[in-house]
Each structure stands twice: as structure tokens, then as C-alpha cells.
Write a protein that holds these residues in place. Structure first.
Motif, PDB file in Angstrom:
ATOM      1  N   GLY A  66       0.772  -1.231   0.000  1.00 38.19           N
ATOM      2  CA  GLY A  66       0.000   0.000   0.000  1.00 38.19           C
ATOM      3  C   GLY A  66       0.802   1.280   0.000  1.00 38.19           C
ATOM      4  O   GLY A  66       0.239   2.372  -0.064  1.00 38.19           O
ATOM      5  N   SER A  81      -3.805  10.890   1.442  1.00 36.02           N
ATOM      6  CA  SER A  81      -3.997   9.725   2.312  1.00 36.02           C
ATOM      7  C   SER A  81      -3.439   8.472   1.655  1.00 36.02           C
ATOM      8  O   SER A  81      -3.380   8.375   0.423  1.00 36.02           O
ATOM      9  CB  SER A  81      -5.489   9.512   2.599  1.00 36.02           C
ATOM     10  OG  SER A  81      -6.051  10.604   3.284  1.00 36.02           O
ATOM     11  N   ARG A 112      -3.382   4.004   2.676  1.00 36.08           N
ATOM     12  CA  ARG A 112      -3.721   2.930   3.601  1.00 36.08           C
ATOM     13  C   ARG A 112      -2.741   1.780   3.394  1.00 36.08           C
ATOM     14  O   ARG A 112      -2.672   1.220   2.294  1.00 36.08           O
ATOM     15  CB  ARG A 112      -5.143   2.423   3.372  1.00 36.08           C
ATOM     16  CG  ARG A 112      -5.619   1.426   4.437  1.00 36.08           C
ATOM     17  CD  ARG A 112      -6.895   0.746   4.001  1.00 36.08           C
ATOM     18  NE  ARG A 112      -7.569   0.051   5.101  1.00 36.08           N
ATOM     19  CZ  ARG A 112      -8.384  -0.986   4.918  1.00 36.08           C
ATOM     20  NH1 ARG A 112      -8.627  -1.438   3.714  1.00 36.08           N
ATOM     21  NH2 ARG A 112      -8.968  -1.540   5.970  1.00 36.08           N
ATOM     22  N   SER A 140      -1.321  -2.003   4.426  1.00 35.25           N
ATOM     23  CA  SER A 140      -1.763  -3.291   4.959  1.00 35.25           C
ATOM     24  C   SER A 140      -0.542  -4.133   5.295  1.00 35.25           C
ATOM     25  O   SER A 140       0.512  -3.986   4.684  1.00 35.25           O
ATOM     26  CB  SER A 140      -2.621  -4.036   3.930  1.00 35.25           C
ATOM     27  OG  SER A 140      -3.774  -3.305   3.585  1.00 35.25           O
ATOM     28  N   PHE A 170      -3.257   9.481  11.871  1.00 38.92           N
ATOM     29  CA  PHE A 170      -3.116   8.064  11.537  1.00 38.92           C
ATOM     30  C   PHE A 170      -3.989   7.226  12.463  1.00 38.92           C
ATOM     31  O   PHE A 170      -4.170   7.561  13.640  1.00 38.92           O
ATOM     32  CB  PHE A 170      -1.674   7.604  11.726  1.00 38.92           C
ATOM     33  CG  PHE A 170      -0.667   8.164  10.766  1.00 38.92           C
ATOM     34  CD1 PHE A 170      -0.976   9.207   9.900  1.00 38.92           C
ATOM     35  CD2 PHE A 170       0.617   7.642  10.725  1.00 38.92           C
ATOM     36  CE1 PHE A 170      -0.033   9.720   9.019  1.00 38.92           C
ATOM     37  CE2 PHE A 170       1.568   8.138   9.859  1.00 38.92           C
ATOM     38  CZ  PHE A 170       1.239   9.184   9.012  1.00 38.92           C
ATOM     39  N   THR A 171      -4.514   6.141  11.942  1.00 40.09           N
ATOM     40  CA  THR A 171      -5.226   5.172  12.764  1.00 40.09           C
ATOM     41  C   THR A 171      -4.780   3.761  12.409  1.00 40.09           C
ATOM     42  O   THR A 171      -4.351   3.497  11.279  1.00 40.09           O
ATOM     43  CB  THR A 171      -6.753   5.275  12.593  1.00 40.09           C
ATOM     44  OG1 THR A 171      -7.081   5.109  11.203  1.00 40.09           O
ATOM     45  CG2 THR A 171      -7.286   6.591  13.089  1.00 40.09           C
ATOM     46  N   SER A 185      -5.821  -0.452  12.726  1.00 42.99           N
ATOM     47  CA  SER A 185      -6.893  -1.415  12.939  1.00 42.99           C
ATOM     48  C   SER A 185      -6.381  -2.794  12.546  1.00 42.99           C
ATOM     49  O   SER A 185      -5.333  -2.921  11.908  1.00 42.99           O
ATOM     50  CB  SER A 185      -8.138  -1.047  12.125  1.00 42.99           C
ATOM     51  OG  SER A 185      -7.852  -1.028  10.737  1.00 42.99           O
ATOM     52  N   TYR A 223      -3.850  -2.891   9.591  1.00 41.97           N
ATOM     53  CA  TYR A 223      -3.931  -1.764   8.658  1.00 41.97           C
ATOM     54  C   TYR A 223      -3.421  -0.481   9.309  1.00 41.97           C
ATOM     55  O   TYR A 223      -3.543  -0.298  10.526  1.00 41.97           O
ATOM     56  CB  TYR A 223      -5.377  -1.552   8.200  1.00 41.97           C
ATOM     57  CG  TYR A 223      -6.011  -2.779   7.607  1.00 41.97           C
ATOM     58  CD1 TYR A 223      -6.831  -3.603   8.368  1.00 41.97           C
ATOM     59  CD2 TYR A 223      -5.803  -3.118   6.271  1.00 41.97           C
ATOM     60  CE1 TYR A 223      -7.416  -4.738   7.836  1.00 41.97           C
ATOM     61  CE2 TYR A 223      -6.387  -4.252   5.723  1.00 41.97           C
ATOM     62  CZ  TYR A 223      -7.189  -5.049   6.515  1.00 41.97           C
ATOM     63  OH  TYR A 223      -7.765  -6.172   5.970  1.00 41.97           O
ATOM     64  N   GLN A 229      -4.070   3.453   8.445  1.00 41.91           N
ATOM     65  CA  GLN A 229      -4.698   4.508   7.657  1.00 41.91           C
ATOM     66  C   GLN A 229      -3.988   5.815   7.965  1.00 41.91           C
ATOM     67  O   GLN A 229      -3.947   6.241   9.117  1.00 41.91           O
ATOM     68  CB  GLN A 229      -6.186   4.616   7.986  1.00 41.91           C
ATOM     69  CG  GLN A 229      -6.904   5.736   7.242  1.00 41.91           C
ATOM     70  CD  GLN A 229      -6.979   5.483   5.748  1.00 41.91           C
ATOM     71  OE1 GLN A 229      -7.285   4.375   5.312  1.00 41.91           O
ATOM     72  NE2 GLN A 229      -6.686   6.498   4.956  1.00 41.91           N
ATOM     73  N   ASN A 269      -3.804   9.777   7.083  1.00 38.06           N
ATOM     74  CA  ASN A 269      -4.469  10.943   6.504  1.00 38.06           C
ATOM     75  C   ASN A 269      -3.642  12.191   6.758  1.00 38.06           C
ATOM     76  O   ASN A 269      -2.769  12.214   7.634  1.00 38.06           O
ATOM     77  CB  ASN A 269      -5.855  11.108   7.123  1.00 38.06           C
ATOM     78  CG  ASN A 269      -6.766   9.924   6.860  1.00 38.06           C
ATOM     79  OD1 ASN A 269      -6.683   9.280   5.814  1.00 38.06           O
ATOM     80  ND2 ASN A 269      -7.640   9.628   7.808  1.00 38.06           N
TER      81      ASN A 269
END
Length: 124
Positions: A8, A17, A19, A21, A68-69, A71, A80, A82, A84
Motif C-alpha cells: 500500500g 492519504s 492505507r 496493509s 493516523f489510525t 486497525s 492496517y 490509515q 491521513n
């Protein structure tokens, strides 16, 4: 054989952004804390985020909080990231890592399994 494979990454403009993985195999994913670290050229590896085994608690570096997040999907053995509102200073190789321990989430020494990383480049 343990494998962590990131994907990614790429080139994105500031403010954009991405994402990432990380697909895991060869160990019991659902019992491991998963972390993301990054390393920019000429700099030491730094902690970005981590998530506990159940996915209900995350730990952030202050530099990425709110942007950033993290999960995870234990059914897919995947974590993951994410990202932004990316900034040029986010440019680095991003690697995921797995730890069987609890605590010291921001220490690279806690993690026994590492991926090779994926390049993220943010242009200004």
C-alpha cells in the motif's frame, strides 16, 4: 515460516492519504500485539502506532495522533495503517511488527517478527 508482508505504500502529495496493509502468516496472529514503525533516510527507526491483540486499544506516537489510525482483522490476519493529512516529514519506510508481549508497545525491542517494509513518499 513467519511472514509479515506490507503493501500500500507509494507516492502521495502532502495532505493526501494512504492505507497500508500488513498480511501475517506463520504465527498465531490473534494473540500478538501489532505495531507499525518507520525509518526515514539517515534517521533511527521510530514507533508510529500499535494495537493490542483484540483490537480494542491503540497506542500512538504524538507525531501522528489525529492523523493516523491502526486497525486489525484477526479473521484475515491483517493489520492496517490509515494515514491521513500526510506531511513530507512522514516520508519513510513503514514496517509492521508483531509482539507476543503486552506493554512497551513503542519499543522496537519488544517485537520479534518484522516485515521488510513499504516506502511512503510524501511530496510537498
Amino acid at each position: 515460516q513467519v511472514q509479515l508482508v506490507e503493501s500500500g505504500g507509494g507516492l502521495v502529495q502532502a495532505g493526501g492519504s494512504l492505507r497500508l496493509s500488513c498480511a501475517a502468516s506463520g504465527f498465531t496472529f490473534r494473540t500478538h500485539t501489532m505495531g507499525w514503525f518507520r525509518q526515514a533516510p539517515g534517521k533511527e527507526r521510530e514507533f508510529v502506532l500499535a494495537i493490542n491483540w483484540s483490537g480494542d486499544r491503540a497506542y500512538y506516537a504524538e507525531s501522528v495522533r489525529g492523523r493516523f489510525t491502526i486497525s486489525r482483522d484477526n479473521a484475515k490476519n491483517t493489520v492496517y495503517l490509515q494515514m491521513n493529512t500526510l506531511k513530507p516529514e512522514d516520508t519513510a519506510v513503514y514496517s509492521c511488527a508483531a509482539s507476543p508481549y503486552r506493554g512497551n508497545y513503542n519499543s522496537s525491542g519488544t517485537y520479534g517478527y518484522w516485515g521488510l517494509g513499504t516506502q511512503v513518499t510524501v511530496s510537498s
